[in-house]
Write an enzyme that holds these catalytic residues in place. Structure first.
Site, short mmCIF file in Angstrom:
data_model
loop_
_atom_site.label_atom_id
_atom_site.label_comp_id
_atom_site.label_asym_id
_atom_site.label_seq_id
_atom_site.Cartn_x
_atom_site.Cartn_y
_atom_site.Cartn_z
N GLY A 1 0.83 -1.20 0.00
CA GLY A 1 0.00 0.00 0.00
C GLY A 1 0.86 1.24 0.00
CG ASN A 2 -0.53 4.59 -1.30
OD1 ASN A 2 -1.28 5.31 -0.64
ND2 ASN A 2 -0.94 3.98 -2.42
NE ARG A 3 4.27 8.55 4.37
CZ ARG A 3 5.03 9.58 4.03
NH1 ARG A 3 5.98 9.44 3.12
NH2 ARG A 3 4.84 10.76 4.59
CB ALA B 1 -2.19 7.17 -3.69
#
Length: 409
Positions: free
Chosen positions: A208-210, A277
């Site tokens: 995943g991402n932030r 995102a």
């Protein structure tokens, strides 16, 4: 610079107690807030509470400090008027220009933006008389926020709940920044994505991402405040639903793609903003069990496949002619090219109309409450948005989107 002046009008409904939290949000941001409750509002929350929280005197009638002509002065001097809760009776008085107390007199003399946050039972909100009064106020340039859906007084549930104080405060801050409450997106359908997708490796781990989703939520909230019909497709964000927005929840990039294609085509959206995102890659296979550490210390091999490019697909297969497509690019630059050079290349590659380029770092883009960007246009334009609230960037984006929309008829 002196503090901006806000009048907080409080109507006589049970939701008046929530206005105390709204008052705290406004004063903590450095605004000078004068509370004007109606006489009925004081039956729910007393004068000492409003005076203590605002640090300002409180009055409901035009006879207190009459030598200062408060029924004229307060409206003239205000930078913003917020009425929360706005009861059905208060909306009717405002629509018909009644001036039988300090609050309604102030509404008649105010030349600044005015925001109404309604709260009442569902039947009252849906009554033709209330609908007529709301339409009248909106036609005069007032911003009437759609009430939330939820628990009302007693056991009743439905539309009519006061929007969350945080939502009202965010709309108030954005309105002060814009300098207008004009609902210039009325009649338009927009779709916004938010958050970060997650690609499962096993039952407990994911790629995943932030992304927090805050920028996408700000875009949805400001669009709704400006009158648009808004669908928000959100991936793995724990933020509360924005008032007056249809929310669709997804997890993976594939789910985000399917939801965005559906939301932008049936019925066709006028504008699409990909603020989410999406994960660029996904594991080729997902383990049914938690992947265990090997005794010899070796790490497992994870084979990745590339995810679909949702922004490019949305731009290449638009739901209707004239649909405006906006993307976001969080960039760091590299050894050979600057952030803006990479942004220009991405704009051309994606085929969208606008691309908001963020520099990742120093609290920008992910997780923070503020953002800055350079918005690049396919027409060669470039608009710099200095660091500020994410609502500020959202409003600038809608300002750029609006003239690009080709309205039918």
């Amino acid at each position: 610079m002196p503090a901006r002046r806000v009048v907080l009008g409080v109507g006589g409904g049970i939701a008046a107690y929530k206005a105390a939290e709204l008052l705290r949000r406004l004063t903590e941001s450095g605004l000078s807030v004068r509370v004007i409750p109606t006489a009925s509002a004081l039956k729910f929350v007393g004068e000492p509470t409003w005076a203590a929280l605002s640090g300002q005197p409180v009055a409901t009638d035009v006879w207190t400090d009459v030598h200062e002509v408060p029924h004229v002065r307060l409206g003239r001097e205000a930078d913003l008027v917020v009425v929360a809760p706005a009861t059905a009776d208060l909306l009717a008085k405002a629509a018909y220009g009644r001036a039988d107390d300090l609050l309604t007199s102030t509404l008649l003399t105010a030349t600044c933006p005015v925001i109404f946050a309604p709260a009442m039972h569902t039947e009252m909100w849906l009554h033709p008389a209330t609908a007529h009064n709301v339409a009248t106020l909106r036609s005069r340039g007032a911003l009437v926020i759609e009430p939330a859906v939820g628990r009302l007084t007693g056991a009743d549930t439905g539309q009519g709940r006061l929007p969350d104080p945080d939502d009202i405060a965010a709309i108030a801050f954005a309105t002060l920044e814009r300098g207008t409450a004009a609902a210039d997106l009325t009649g338009l359908r927009v779709v916004v994505s938010a958050g970060g997708t997650r690609e499962p490796l096993d039952p407990v781990r994911f790629l995943g991402n932030r992304s927090s989703g805050r920028q996408g939520y700000a875009l949805a909230r400001t669009a709704a405040a400006r009158g648009a019909h808004v669908t928000l497709v959100t991936a793995n964000s724990g933020l509360p639903d924005p008032t007056g927005v249809i929310v669709v929840r997804v997890g993976t990039t594939a789910e985000l793609r399917d939801a965005m294609l559906a939301a932008t085509r049936d019925p066709a959206a006028d504008a699409v903003v990909m603020a989410a995102a999406p994960a660029d890659f996904r594991p080729v296979g997902t383990s049914s069990y938690k992947i265990k550490k090997a005794d010899d210390g070796s790490a497992p091999t994870i084979v990745l496949a590339q995810n679909p490019d949702i922004l490019h697909e949305l731009a290449a297969t638009r739901g209707k002619p004239g649909q405006v497509v906006v993307g976001f690019a969080a960039e760091t630059g590299d050894a050979d090219r600057s952030v803006l050079e990479l942004g220009r290349a991405k704009l051309a590659r994606k085929g969208c109309d606008l691309l908001a380029v963020n520099y990742v770092g120093e609290g920008g883009a992910f997780e923070g409450t503020e953002n800055s960007a350079v918005v690049l246009g396919s027409d060669g334009s470039s608009t710099e948005v200095p660091r500020g609230s994410k609502e500020k960037l959202a409003n600038v984006l809608w300002d750029l989107v609006l003239p690009r929309i080709k309205r039918e008829g």
